[in-house]
Design an enzyme around this catalytic site. Sequence first.
Site, PDB file in Angstrom:
ATOM      1  N   ARG A 176     -20.823  29.259 -26.770  1.00 25.43           N
ATOM      2  CA  ARG A 176     -21.805  29.435 -25.687  1.00 25.43           C
ATOM      3  C   ARG A 176     -21.158  30.152 -24.498  1.00 25.43           C
ATOM      4  O   ARG A 176     -21.778  31.034 -23.885  1.00 25.43           O
ATOM      5  CB  ARG A 176     -22.387  28.091 -25.255  1.00 25.43           C
ATOM      6  CG  ARG A 176     -23.328  27.482 -26.278  1.00 25.43           C
ATOM      7  CD  ARG A 176     -23.960  26.204 -25.764  1.00 25.43           C
ATOM      8  NE  ARG A 176     -24.922  26.462 -24.706  1.00 25.43           N
ATOM      9  CZ  ARG A 176     -25.451  25.512 -23.925  1.00 25.43           C
ATOM     10  NH1 ARG A 176     -25.095  24.243 -24.086  1.00 25.43           N
ATOM     11  NH2 ARG A 176     -26.313  25.829 -22.986  1.00 25.43           N
ATOM     12  N   CYS A 234     -21.436  22.877 -16.919  1.00 29.96           N
ATOM     13  CA  CYS A 234     -21.716  22.877 -18.354  1.00 29.96           C
ATOM     14  C   CYS A 234     -23.109  23.477 -18.527  1.00 29.96           C
ATOM     15  O   CYS A 234     -23.467  24.443 -17.863  1.00 29.96           O
ATOM     16  CB  CYS A 234     -21.608  21.476 -18.933  1.00 29.96           C
ATOM     17  SG  CYS A 234     -22.689  20.264 -18.128  1.00 29.96           S
TER      18      CYS A 234
END
Length: 274
Positions: A176, A234
């Site tokens: 990611r 995050c």
Amino acid sequence: MTSPLISVAELAAALGSDRPPVLLDVRWALGGPPGAEEYAAGHLPGAHYVDLDRELADPPGPAGRHPLPDPERLAAALRRAGVSAGRPVVAYDAGPALSAARAWWLLRWAGHRDVRVLDGGLAAWTAAGHPLGTDAPAPGDGDFKAEPGHLPTVDAAGAAELARTGLLLDARAGERYRGETEPIDPRAGHIPGAVSAPTTENLGPDGRFLPPAALAERFAALGLADPARTAVYCGSGVTAAHQLLALALAGHEGAALYPGSWSEWSADPANPVE
């Protein structure tokens, strides 16, 4: 500094003492299954279930998928779970502490001084032969009052500045960060200048945290020099709390959370993406 972790053996002893901790079951997984269903099927005896989406976060919106909760609503939920200012609290989840760390960070942020996470979570508890219960305790009568601001946070501008002048850690999976996949948020990639630091690398093969010395070595290799010039993000501010717990274990108190994280950053087309 008291360790932010508690072992299964330590917790079992504490529960049998004359001052047992309040237990918070914070099981949660992105996309399910619902934590309440897992709680009903079996939990640590005496534990209260706390819903991450509804009680440890405000509704999704411009500030991201898991904005910090309204302090009064957070305090009310914690009081229902029996949390009081003078009583220790232990949070746990299914195992890797990703959601339990969110509870730990929020309680610390809101001013509670004695909160820890069960290392290894429910998986470690059952592996040690301890029983589970299915009876939900009656609502608690805690007296906790939230006083937010005891732990630092940064907004999008602050995160961008630290990426340039300090250290900004991206706690998501490496794929990611690299923009190879983005299953949830509007754009793939990362905040320019951020350093990839997948949360899973804080753990050993048994799902427990690495020893403090090993964590300190990890963060040194990532470039950490000054916790006060360090922030973590995050996807939505949940697993970043796990990274902050690992930093605390390594002796690095003072790093900040970017609560909106990638879910906020990537939704604003004005924000650059690397």
